[in-house]
Structure formats: structure tokens, C-alpha cells
Design a protein around this motif. Structure first.
Motif, short mmCIF file in Angstrom:
data_model
loop_
_atom_site.label_atom_id
_atom_site.label_comp_id
_atom_site.label_asym_id
_atom_site.label_seq_id
_atom_site.Cartn_x
_atom_site.Cartn_y
_atom_site.Cartn_z
N LYS A 138 -10.74 7.58 -10.32
CA LYS A 138 -11.71 7.49 -11.43
C LYS A 138 -11.83 8.82 -12.15
O LYS A 138 -11.92 8.88 -13.38
CB LYS A 138 -13.09 7.09 -10.89
N LEU A 139 -11.83 9.92 -11.36
CA LEU A 139 -11.98 11.27 -11.92
C LEU A 139 -10.71 11.72 -12.64
O LEU A 139 -10.74 12.66 -13.43
CB LEU A 139 -12.29 12.27 -10.79
N CYS A 140 -9.57 11.04 -12.35
CA CYS A 140 -8.28 11.46 -12.92
C CYS A 140 -7.92 10.69 -14.18
O CYS A 140 -6.93 11.02 -14.84
CB CYS A 140 -7.16 11.26 -11.89
N LEU A 141 -8.68 9.65 -14.50
CA LEU A 141 -8.28 8.74 -15.58
C LEU A 141 -8.07 9.46 -16.92
O LEU A 141 -7.19 9.10 -17.70
CB LEU A 141 -9.32 7.63 -15.76
N ASP A 142 -8.89 10.50 -17.19
CA ASP A 142 -8.75 11.21 -18.48
C ASP A 142 -7.74 12.36 -18.40
O ASP A 142 -7.53 13.07 -19.37
CB ASP A 142 -10.11 11.73 -18.96
N ARG A 143 -7.10 12.52 -17.23
CA ARG A 143 -6.14 13.61 -17.06
C ARG A 143 -4.70 13.17 -17.34
O ARG A 143 -3.87 13.98 -17.70
CB ARG A 143 -6.22 14.14 -15.61
N SER A 144 -4.41 11.88 -17.11
CA SER A 144 -3.04 11.38 -17.33
C SER A 144 -3.10 9.89 -17.68
O SER A 144 -3.78 9.12 -17.00
CB SER A 144 -2.19 11.59 -16.08
N ASP A 145 -2.37 9.50 -18.72
CA ASP A 145 -2.37 8.08 -19.10
C ASP A 145 -1.57 7.24 -18.11
O ASP A 145 -1.63 6.01 -18.12
CB ASP A 145 -1.82 7.89 -20.52
N LYS A 146 -0.81 7.88 -17.23
CA LYS A 146 -0.02 7.14 -16.23
C LYS A 146 -0.88 6.67 -15.05
O LYS A 146 -0.41 5.89 -14.23
CB LYS A 146 1.13 8.02 -15.72
N ILE A 147 -2.10 7.17 -14.97
CA ILE A 147 -2.99 6.82 -13.84
C ILE A 147 -3.55 5.40 -13.97
O ILE A 147 -3.80 4.72 -12.99
CB ILE A 147 -4.15 7.84 -13.72
N GLU A 148 -3.70 4.95 -15.21
CA GLU A 148 -4.42 3.69 -15.45
C GLU A 148 -3.83 2.50 -14.70
O GLU A 148 -4.55 1.71 -14.09
CB GLU A 148 -4.47 3.40 -16.95
N HIS A 149 -2.50 2.38 -14.72
CA HIS A 149 -1.86 1.23 -14.09
C HIS A 149 -2.05 1.23 -12.57
O HIS A 149 -2.51 0.22 -12.01
CB HIS A 149 -0.38 1.20 -14.47
N PRO A 150 -1.72 2.34 -11.85
CA PRO A 150 -1.99 2.35 -10.40
C PRO A 150 -3.47 2.27 -10.06
O PRO A 150 -3.84 1.78 -8.98
CB PRO A 150 -1.37 3.67 -9.93
N PHE A 151 -4.33 2.71 -10.96
CA PHE A 151 -5.77 2.60 -10.77
C PHE A 151 -6.18 1.12 -10.65
O PHE A 151 -6.95 0.72 -9.76
CB PHE A 151 -6.51 3.27 -11.94
N GLU A 152 -5.58 0.28 -11.54
CA GLU A 152 -5.83 -1.16 -11.50
C GLU A 152 -5.32 -1.77 -10.19
O GLU A 152 -5.93 -2.64 -9.61
CB GLU A 152 -5.18 -1.85 -12.70
N ARG A 153 -4.15 -1.29 -9.76
CA ARG A 153 -3.58 -1.78 -8.49
C ARG A 153 -4.48 -1.43 -7.31
O ARG A 153 -4.69 -2.24 -6.40
CB ARG A 153 -2.19 -1.20 -8.27
N ALA A 154 -5.00 -0.20 -7.33
CA ALA A 154 -5.90 0.23 -6.26
C ALA A 154 -7.16 -0.65 -6.23
O ALA A 154 -7.63 -1.06 -5.18
CB ALA A 154 -6.29 1.70 -6.43
N LEU A 155 -7.67 -0.96 -7.40
CA LEU A 155 -8.86 -1.82 -7.51
C LEU A 155 -8.57 -3.21 -6.96
O LEU A 155 -9.37 -3.76 -6.20
CB LEU A 155 -9.28 -1.91 -8.98
N LEU B 34 0.83 -1.21 0.00
CA LEU B 34 0.00 0.00 0.00
C LEU B 34 0.87 1.26 0.00
O LEU B 34 0.56 2.23 -0.70
CB LEU B 34 -0.94 -0.01 1.21
N VAL B 35 1.95 1.25 0.78
CA VAL B 35 2.87 2.40 0.81
C VAL B 35 3.50 2.60 -0.57
O VAL B 35 3.63 3.74 -1.03
CB VAL B 35 3.95 2.20 1.90
N ASP B 36 3.88 1.51 -1.23
CA ASP B 36 4.45 1.61 -2.59
C ASP B 36 3.45 2.24 -3.55
O ASP B 36 3.80 3.08 -4.38
CB ASP B 36 4.85 0.23 -3.10
N LEU B 37 2.19 1.84 -3.45
CA LEU B 37 1.14 2.40 -4.30
C LEU B 37 0.98 3.90 -4.03
O LEU B 37 0.88 4.71 -4.97
CB LEU B 37 -0.19 1.67 -4.04
N ILE B 38 0.95 4.29 -2.76
CA ILE B 38 0.82 5.70 -2.38
C ILE B 38 1.98 6.52 -2.96
O ILE B 38 1.78 7.59 -3.56
CB ILE B 38 0.78 5.85 -0.83
N ASN B 39 3.21 6.01 -2.82
CA ASN B 39 4.39 6.72 -3.33
C ASN B 39 4.34 6.89 -4.84
O ASN B 39 4.68 7.96 -5.37
CB ASN B 39 5.67 5.99 -2.92
N ASP B 40 3.93 5.84 -5.54
CA ASP B 40 3.86 5.92 -7.01
C ASP B 40 2.79 6.92 -7.45
O ASP B 40 3.00 7.70 -8.38
CB ASP B 40 3.56 4.53 -7.59
N LEU B 41 1.65 6.90 -6.78
CA LEU B 41 0.57 7.84 -7.12
C LEU B 41 0.96 9.28 -6.80
O LEU B 41 0.64 10.20 -7.56
CB LEU B 41 -0.72 7.47 -6.37
#
Length: 344
Positions: A327-344, A251-258
């Protein structure tokens, strides 16, 4: 083949001529003959041999003389390094073998240039150790051919900087990475695919099986034969890779990457920054519930503790909040998609 193996290990064979102090040992010869027979017939073999038998040469020599591709797996990275850098070259030279060899480690052992550049541009912490180590790794990056972080002087296995300069299965961008062509993991895999003898370790073997099991592309090539040194460790390591795990570290790794993406790509999304801070606090609170000494135990016992349960539910709630904001950030940066999947 058996005659050839016996001659290799004889008092007048190439090993005796090349290695100082070599003397034939019958248990070593017996093991080498059994290994050669198993390789020839594609059969299974389990060998238990006492200290001083010379097990390493007893399986390496038949592997170097066999026709197929062999993957050799060791119980630890230290043994893997010793086997590849000392024992294997010694034997290749003694036997005048023409087989191509390769060393393949897990992805965490290789430098990820994309993540290094990302964190050099936006230093993720004010920890002076991490900043100093980042500079050391940046210098190493300009000199290395292999990208193997074990070769980076001053960076130990537990260095604080490692999560910022290597990749995991979760945060690797794969073919979408701008540095994909120069990727050190990719190069190591290509070398392994081209080699006749590949030296890996048990953790990588089971990580690869787990990845194949989930339908993703494998890390290492297939082979005609597999040799496991220190095979008694296999059952415990296998159970680690085929179980499900969640940890505060993940979880800490996910937070740092985001947070790195937030600061570099979408600094105006203040809600994302706040939601990450909130999750970070609840994750730290959950970790504190387990005390200083890490211990193993039954989850059911822990879940009967009301404080642990409450801390766990706060993490779940805050992680869900981060997910909703992402979810609200997905169309703002293409880099969000991968951590978004991790969060899910």
C-alpha cells in the motif's frame, strides 16, 4: 455433402490417391458422414470409435469441407502438435483445401519478452541451471517468429527458467505492457481469429471459458463448430478451471515477481524486502507440513492438524503484512499495482 464425404474416403478418392497404403474403412466413413451431418445442421454428436477407426481424418475431412470456422480441441499438447504439424497438413494437401489453419496454445507456452528482459537485467536467482537456461531463451528470442517455447531447443516442459520467461493471467500486464505490439500471445490470437481451422487443447478451452466467466477478454475466437478429441477428459479438466485454488507455488511466483520489482524500481523500500523474505519462509514452512509426496485429500482432515493450521495462519499473517507494505509503495512504482491486486 454426404455424397462428397463418401467420395473422399472411397477407394478412388483423393485420400486413396495421396496416402500410401490407404484403404477405405466403413466405420471411418460412417463417422465422417455423421460429423458432416452434425456440422451441416449445427447439431451435437458424440462418437465412440475403436482403435484403428481413423477418427482424426474422420472429423478433419468434414471440418475442412464445411463452410464455417471450426475449433478442434485435443486432450494434450502432444496430440495438439501432432494434429497441427502432421495430420492436418497431410489432409489439407490431399484434399487441396484452401482453408487457413492456426495453432493456439495457452499463454504459458509463449515467450514473454518483457519478463525475459526484466530477468536478464536482474537475474532472479544464483541457480546455475536458471542462468544457463536464461541465456538459451535469450538466444531463442532473437531467432523465433512464433515465440512458442516448445521450439526452444534444450528447454523442456519442466525447465526451471519457464516461470521467469513466460506470463500468467496474474502477472500479464496486457495493453499496459511496453512489449504489447510485439507480444507473441497477441500475435497467436490474431492468427487464430483469422483462421478457418484452429487447433487448441482442452485446458485452453476451459481456461478461456473461465476468463469469459470472470468478465475479462477471451483468449480464443468464437467458432461455428467445436470438435473435442479425447472428450472423456472434459469433466475432470472443467472441474479444475471452475474451482477456486490457492497454492504455495502461486505465492512463490508472487514473491519472485515482487522481489524483481523491488530490486529494480524501489531498492530503498527495505521493509518490502524484509516482508517478502518473511512470507517466503512461512510459505516454505507450510509446504514442508505436507511432506515430500504430494497427495490429494480432504481439507477438513488437514485443518484438524494443529501444525498445519498454525503454518497456514503464519502465511496469512505474513501475506497481510506484505499487502500493508505494498500500500505504501503504490505511488513509488506503477508496476506495483498489478501484484498488489494479486496479493489482495
Amino acid at each position: 455433402m454426404i455424397g462428397i464425404i463418401k467420395q473422399l474416403f472411397s477407394a478412388t478418392g483423393p485420400l486413396a490417391l495421396s496416402l500410401d497404403g490407404y484403404t477405405p474403412r466403413q466405420p471411418q466413413i460412417d463417422m465422417a458422414v455423421a460429423v458432416a451431418d452434425a456440422l451441416k445442421n449445427s447439431s451435437q454428436l458424440v462418437v465412440e470409435a475403436g482403435t484403428g477407426t481413423g477418427k482424426t481424418f474422420a472429423y478433419l475431412a468434414p471440418a475442412l469441407k464445411s463452410k464455417g470456422k471450426t475449433i478442434i480441441s485435443t486432450g494434450s499438447k502432444a496430440l495438439q502438435e501432432q494434429l497441427y504439424h502432421r495430420d492436418l497438413p497431410q489432409l489439407v494437401k490431399a484434399l487441396s483445401a484452401s482453408k487457413k489453419t492456426a495453432l493456439l496454445k495457452g499463454r504459458a507456452n509463449y515467450l514473454c519478452t518483457y519478463r525475459l528482459n526484466q530477468h536478464v537485467a536482474h537475474v532472479p536467482t544464483d541457480d546455475s541451471d536458471v542462468m544457463h537456461q536464461l541465456a538459451m531463451v535469450a538466444k531463442f528470442a532473437s531467432e523465433t517468429q512464433s515465440g512458442d517455447l516448445a521450439d526452444c531447443i534444450g528447454i523442456e516442459d519442466d525447465a526451471k527458467v519457464l516461470p521467469y520467461v513466460n506470463s500468467t493471467a496474474d502477472n500479464c500486464l496486457g495493453k499496459e505492457c511496453p512489449d504489447f505490439q510485439a507480444c507473441y500471445i497477441r500475435k497467436a490470437r490474431l492468427n487464430a481469429a483469422d483462421a478457418d481451422i484452429v487447433v487448441i487443447n482442452h485446458h485452453l478451452f476451459f481456461a478461456d471459458m473461465a476468463v469469459k466467466d470472470s468478465g475479462f477478454a477471451e483468449l480464443m475466437p468464437t467458432a461455428d463448430a467445436y470438435i473435442f478429441d479425447e472428450a472423456h477428459q472434459l469433466s475432470e479438466i472443467a472441474s479444475d478451471y471452475f474451482g477456486e485454488s490457492v497454492s504455495t507455488k502461486k505465492l512463490v511466483d508472487l514473491i519472485n515477481d515482487l522481489r524483481a520489482i523491488y530490486r529494480a524500481e524501489i531498492p530503498d523500500m527495505l521493509q518490502l524486502g524484509k516482508s517478502l523474505n518473511k512470507l517466503e519462509t512461512s510459505v516454505a514452512d507450510l509446504r514442508l507440513q505436507f511432506g515430500v509426496d504430494g497427495s490429494r485429500g480432504d481439507w477438513r482432515t488437514k485443518l484438524s492438524d494443529k501444525q498445519i493450521c498454525a503454518a497456514l495462519h503464519r502465511v496469512i499473517s505474513d501475506l497481510d503484512f506484505v499487502y500493508q507494505v505494498l500500500k505504501l509503495c503504490l505511488d513509488r512504482s506503477d508496476k506495483i499495482e498489478h501484484p498488489f491486486e494479486r496479493a489482495l
